[in-house]
Design a protein around this motif. Sequence first.
Motif, PDB file in Angstrom:
ATOM      1  N   ASP A  70      -2.586   6.226  -3.200  1.00 46.69           N
ATOM      2  CA  ASP A  70      -1.226   6.084  -2.572  1.00 46.69           C
ATOM      3  C   ASP A  70      -0.926   4.867  -2.141  1.00 46.69           C
ATOM      4  N   LEU A  71       0.531   4.534  -2.250  1.00 46.89           N
ATOM      5  CA  LEU A  71       1.052   3.302  -1.743  1.00 46.89           C
ATOM      6  C   LEU A  71       0.606   2.743  -0.238  1.00 46.89           C
ATOM      7  N   GLY A  72       0.604   1.655  -0.193  1.00 50.45           N
ATOM      8  CA  GLY A  72       0.137   1.035   1.117  1.00 50.45           C
ATOM      9  C   GLY A  72       1.107  -0.048   1.266  1.00 50.45           C
ATOM     10  N   LEU A  73       1.645  -0.147   2.693  1.00 50.50           N
ATOM     11  CA  LEU A  73       2.660  -1.300   3.185  1.00 50.50           C
ATOM     12  C   LEU A  73       1.924  -2.123   4.177  1.00 50.50           C
ATOM     13  N   ASN A  74       0.559  -2.031   4.253  1.00 51.47           N
ATOM     14  CA  ASN A  74      -0.314  -2.725   5.038  1.00 51.47           C
ATOM     15  C   ASN A  74      -0.545  -4.285   4.991  1.00 51.47           C
ATOM     16  N   ASN A  75      -0.121  -4.730   4.110  1.00 53.23           N
ATOM     17  CA  ASN A  75      -0.290  -6.405   3.919  1.00 53.23           C
ATOM     18  C   ASN A  75       0.722  -6.972   3.092  1.00 53.23           C
TER      19      ASN A  75
END
Length: 102
Positions: A70-75
Amino acid sequence: MANPLPEPLTLDALTLESRILVAPTCQDSARDGEATGRHMMLGRLTMSGAGLLTLDATADSPEVRIIARDLGLNNDGRERALGRSDSGLNPDRPCRLRGPGP
């Protein structure tokens, strides 16, 4: 009867340029949360005349991803990788990144 799809649609404070919504689901192709080549098509989908493009399973931390792909937007690196997918975006149309909730 006229086709209502290209007409604007207002949902509360959000007005979309058309009633066409694109929701590419189950991409499952991120690498450690980063967007890959498969996500590069997202920018091109905005050129279809759609008023809204959504992403599924985009997590704000690694722990809440449903699966590892899954995509992540945490960095910053993951945000930059997803940002490369907007290279096909129409500069005359607004683009807003927003998570769930108000």
